[in-house]
Scaffold this motif. Structure first.
Motif, PDB file in Angstrom:
ATOM      1  N   ILE A 200       9.088 -18.316 -46.466  1.00  0.00           N
ATOM      2  CA  ILE A 200       9.882 -17.454 -45.602  1.00  0.00           C
ATOM      3  C   ILE A 200       9.350 -17.577 -44.177  1.00  0.00           C
ATOM      4  O   ILE A 200       8.164 -17.378 -43.928  1.00  0.00           O
ATOM      5  CB  ILE A 200       9.820 -15.994 -46.084  1.00  0.00           C
ATOM      6  CG1 ILE A 200      10.399 -15.904 -47.492  1.00  0.00           C
ATOM      7  CG2 ILE A 200      10.553 -15.081 -45.125  1.00  0.00           C
ATOM      8  CD1 ILE A 200      10.274 -14.546 -48.137  1.00  0.00           C
ATOM      9  N   GLU A 201      10.251 -17.911 -43.293  1.00  0.00           N
ATOM     10  CA  GLU A 201       9.891 -18.054 -41.882  1.00  0.00           C
ATOM     11  C   GLU A 201       9.533 -16.682 -41.311  1.00  0.00           C
ATOM     12  O   GLU A 201      10.276 -15.717 -41.495  1.00  0.00           O
ATOM     13  CB  GLU A 201      11.082 -18.640 -41.125  1.00  0.00           C
ATOM     14  CG  GLU A 201      10.855 -18.834 -39.665  1.00  0.00           C
ATOM     15  CD  GLU A 201      12.078 -19.432 -38.985  1.00  0.00           C
ATOM     16  OE1 GLU A 201      11.951 -19.758 -37.807  1.00  0.00           O
ATOM     17  OE2 GLU A 201      13.133 -19.564 -39.606  1.00  0.00           O
ATOM     18  N   PRO A 202       8.378 -16.571 -40.649  1.00  0.00           N
ATOM     19  CA  PRO A 202       8.027 -15.276 -40.067  1.00  0.00           C
ATOM     20  C   PRO A 202       8.992 -14.902 -38.952  1.00  0.00           C
ATOM     21  O   PRO A 202       9.479 -15.757 -38.220  1.00  0.00           O
ATOM     22  CB  PRO A 202       6.615 -15.485 -39.529  1.00  0.00           C
ATOM     23  CG  PRO A 202       6.413 -16.940 -39.450  1.00  0.00           C
ATOM     24  CD  PRO A 202       7.376 -17.588 -40.403  1.00  0.00           C
ATOM     25  N   VAL A 203       9.277 -13.626 -38.861  1.00  0.00           N
ATOM     26  CA  VAL A 203      10.152 -13.111 -37.816  1.00  0.00           C
ATOM     27  C   VAL A 203       9.424 -12.000 -37.066  1.00  0.00           C
ATOM     28  O   VAL A 203       8.416 -11.475 -37.522  1.00  0.00           O
ATOM     29  CB  VAL A 203      11.495 -12.601 -38.385  1.00  0.00           C
ATOM     30  CG1 VAL A 203      12.302 -13.734 -38.993  1.00  0.00           C
ATOM     31  CG2 VAL A 203      11.288 -11.499 -39.404  1.00  0.00           C
ATOM     32  N   ALA A 204       9.957 -11.646 -35.912  1.00  0.00           N
ATOM     33  CA  ALA A 204       9.340 -10.617 -35.074  1.00  0.00           C
ATOM     34  C   ALA A 204       9.633  -9.223 -35.612  1.00  0.00           C
ATOM     35  O   ALA A 204      10.762  -8.927 -36.000  1.00  0.00           O
ATOM     36  CB  ALA A 204       9.841 -10.746 -33.643  1.00  0.00           C
TER      37      ALA A 204
ATOM     38  N   ILE B 238       0.004 -12.257 -34.044  1.00  0.00           N
ATOM     39  CA  ILE B 238       0.510 -11.819 -32.749  1.00  0.00           C
ATOM     40  C   ILE B 238       0.438 -13.037 -31.847  1.00  0.00           C
ATOM     41  O   ILE B 238      -0.625 -13.650 -31.705  1.00  0.00           O
ATOM     42  CB  ILE B 238      -0.313 -10.650 -32.175  1.00  0.00           C
ATOM     43  CG1 ILE B 238      -0.148  -9.427 -33.063  1.00  0.00           C
ATOM     44  CG2 ILE B 238       0.114 -10.345 -30.741  1.00  0.00           C
ATOM     45  CD1 ILE B 238      -0.970  -8.225 -32.655  1.00  0.00           C
ATOM     46  N   ILE B 239       1.582 -13.406 -31.290  1.00  0.00           N
ATOM     47  CA  ILE B 239       1.623 -14.557 -30.387  1.00  0.00           C
ATOM     48  C   ILE B 239       2.107 -14.083 -29.030  1.00  0.00           C
ATOM     49  O   ILE B 239       2.790 -13.069 -28.924  1.00  0.00           O
ATOM     50  CB  ILE B 239       2.515 -15.701 -30.929  1.00  0.00           C
ATOM     51  CG1 ILE B 239       3.964 -15.245 -31.072  1.00  0.00           C
ATOM     52  CG2 ILE B 239       1.991 -16.221 -32.255  1.00  0.00           C
ATOM     53  CD1 ILE B 239       4.931 -16.369 -31.374  1.00  0.00           C
TER      54      ILE B 239
ATOM     55  N   VAL C  22      10.311 -20.094 -29.543  1.00  0.00           N
ATOM     56  CA  VAL C  22       9.064 -19.656 -28.900  1.00  0.00           C
ATOM     57  C   VAL C  22       7.865 -20.166 -29.688  1.00  0.00           C
ATOM     58  O   VAL C  22       6.921 -20.727 -29.133  1.00  0.00           O
ATOM     59  CB  VAL C  22       9.029 -18.117 -28.767  1.00  0.00           C
ATOM     60  CG1 VAL C  22       7.649 -17.637 -28.372  1.00  0.00           C
ATOM     61  CG2 VAL C  22      10.072 -17.640 -27.768  1.00  0.00           C
ATOM     62  N   MET C  23       7.913 -19.995 -31.013  1.00  0.00           N
ATOM     63  CA  MET C  23       6.791 -20.419 -31.857  1.00  0.00           C
ATOM     64  C   MET C  23       6.585 -21.935 -31.804  1.00  0.00           C
ATOM     65  O   MET C  23       5.453 -22.409 -31.902  1.00  0.00           O
ATOM     66  CB  MET C  23       7.022 -19.957 -33.295  1.00  0.00           C
ATOM     67  CG  MET C  23       6.898 -18.455 -33.443  1.00  0.00           C
ATOM     68  SD  MET C  23       7.296 -17.861 -35.097  1.00  0.00           S
ATOM     69  CE  MET C  23       6.202 -18.841 -36.095  1.00  0.00           C
TER      70      MET C  23
END
Length: 90
Positions: free
Chosen positions: A8-12, A31-32, A76-77
């Motif tokens: 699962i792709e991480p989301v904000a 945290i990016i 962004v990532m």
């Protein structure tokens, strides 16, 4: 029995701006942060305008309504910035 690992792709889950940096907290705990000045529209925005960031599309996108600017979290990532890093004086 067959098992399938689903990645699962991480989301904000949280986004905020501080000193011209945009920060994201992701569902995987990371945290990016990235400089607002790496994007054309954000580079012209005031600190107050940057702080108006909202999470949209179930955490897959960032939105600045007043600026009419949208960024994907995946972009962004992946470091898909529009502008190069500003050169620093030696």
């Amino acid at each position: 029995m067959n098992t399938t690992d689903i990645e699962i792709e991480p989301v904000a889950i949280k986004a905020w701006a501080e000193k011209r940096m945009i920060y994201l907290e992701l569902t995987d705990g990371r945290i990016i942060g990235f400089p607002a000045d790496r994007y054309r529209i954000l580079s012209q925005a005031s600190e107050n305008q940057l702080q108006q960031v909202q999470i949209e599309v179930d955490g897959y996108a960032l939105r600045w309504e007043e600026l009419d600017e949208d960024l994907t979290v995946a972009g962004v990532m992946a470091g898909r910035f529009q502008l190069p890093l500003p050169s620093r004086a030696a």
